[in-house]
Write a protein that holds these residues in place. Sequence first.
Motif, PDB file in Angstrom:
ATOM      1  N   ARG A  32      -3.011 -11.126 -12.587  1.00 21.93           N
ATOM      2  CA  ARG A  32      -2.470  -9.880 -12.026  1.00 21.93           C
ATOM      3  C   ARG A  32      -1.023  -9.985 -11.552  1.00 21.93           C
ATOM      4  O   ARG A  32      -0.478  -9.002 -11.060  1.00 21.93           O
ATOM      5  N   SER A  33      -0.397 -11.112 -11.688  1.00 19.04           N
ATOM      6  CA  SER A  33       0.929 -11.316 -11.106  1.00 19.04           C
ATOM      7  C   SER A  33       1.989 -10.361 -11.644  1.00 19.04           C
ATOM      8  O   SER A  33       2.930 -10.020 -10.930  1.00 19.04           O
ATOM      9  N   SER A  34       1.851  -9.903 -12.864  1.00 19.49           N
ATOM     10  CA  SER A  34       2.858  -8.994 -13.415  1.00 19.49           C
ATOM     11  C   SER A  34       2.902  -7.667 -12.660  1.00 19.49           C
ATOM     12  O   SER A  34       3.933  -6.996 -12.641  1.00 19.49           O
ATOM     13  N   MET A  35       1.815  -7.301 -12.008  1.00 22.34           N
ATOM     14  CA  MET A  35       1.781  -6.041 -11.256  1.00 22.34           C
ATOM     15  C   MET A  35       2.749  -6.034 -10.089  1.00 22.34           C
ATOM     16  O   MET A  35       3.203  -4.991  -9.655  1.00 22.34           O
ATOM     17  N   GLU A  43      -1.931  -0.038  -7.771  1.00 15.41           N
ATOM     18  CA  GLU A  43      -2.870  -1.148  -7.934  1.00 15.41           C
ATOM     19  C   GLU A  43      -2.478  -2.310  -7.024  1.00 15.41           C
ATOM     20  O   GLU A  43      -3.335  -2.957  -6.428  1.00 15.41           O
ATOM     21  N   VAL A  44      -1.186  -2.576  -6.888  1.00 20.17           N
ATOM     22  CA  VAL A  44      -0.723  -3.642  -6.004  1.00 20.17           C
ATOM     23  C   VAL A  44      -1.096  -3.312  -4.564  1.00 20.17           C
ATOM     24  O   VAL A  44      -1.581  -4.169  -3.823  1.00 20.17           O
ATOM     25  N   ASP A  45      -0.889  -2.062  -4.160  1.00 19.43           N
ATOM     26  CA  ASP A  45      -1.256  -1.651  -2.810  1.00 19.43           C
ATOM     27  C   ASP A  45      -2.756  -1.799  -2.581  1.00 19.43           C
ATOM     28  O   ASP A  45      -3.192  -2.242  -1.519  1.00 19.43           O
ATOM     29  N   LYS A  46      -3.550  -1.436  -3.571  1.00 21.05           N
ATOM     30  CA  LYS A  46      -5.003  -1.554  -3.474  1.00 21.05           C
ATOM     31  C   LYS A  46      -5.405  -3.014  -3.307  1.00 21.05           C
ATOM     32  O   LYS A  46      -6.223  -3.355  -2.441  1.00 21.05           O
ATOM     33  N   ILE A  47      -4.832  -3.895  -4.114  1.00 16.83           N
ATOM     34  CA  ILE A  47      -5.151  -5.316  -4.041  1.00 16.83           C
ATOM     35  C   ILE A  47      -4.711  -5.892  -2.699  1.00 16.83           C
ATOM     36  O   ILE A  47      -5.421  -6.684  -2.086  1.00 16.83           O
TER      37      ILE A  47
END
Length: 74
Positions: A32-35, A43-47
């Motif tokens: 997921r690092s590309s996010m 999606e980054v905020d969710k994670i």
Amino acid sequence: MLREEQTVNEIAAKYELSPVMVSRWKAEFLERSSMVFEKGSSEVDKIRKEYDAVLVKYKNRIFLVRPAWIHSIG
């Protein structure tokens, strides 16, 4: 760990974690690092929120468990 200066087992032992969990976290990060570099990614905020919730959960467990462990060696 990403620089592979230490093994998964060394890192797990250092931070008193399961080597399996450390491996999973590494794999998930690499997947997921590309996010991180996407602008406005929800999606980054969710994670990040999920991570913060898990961190709080485990921090609370550490504070509840650790004193019993410390007293057992004393």
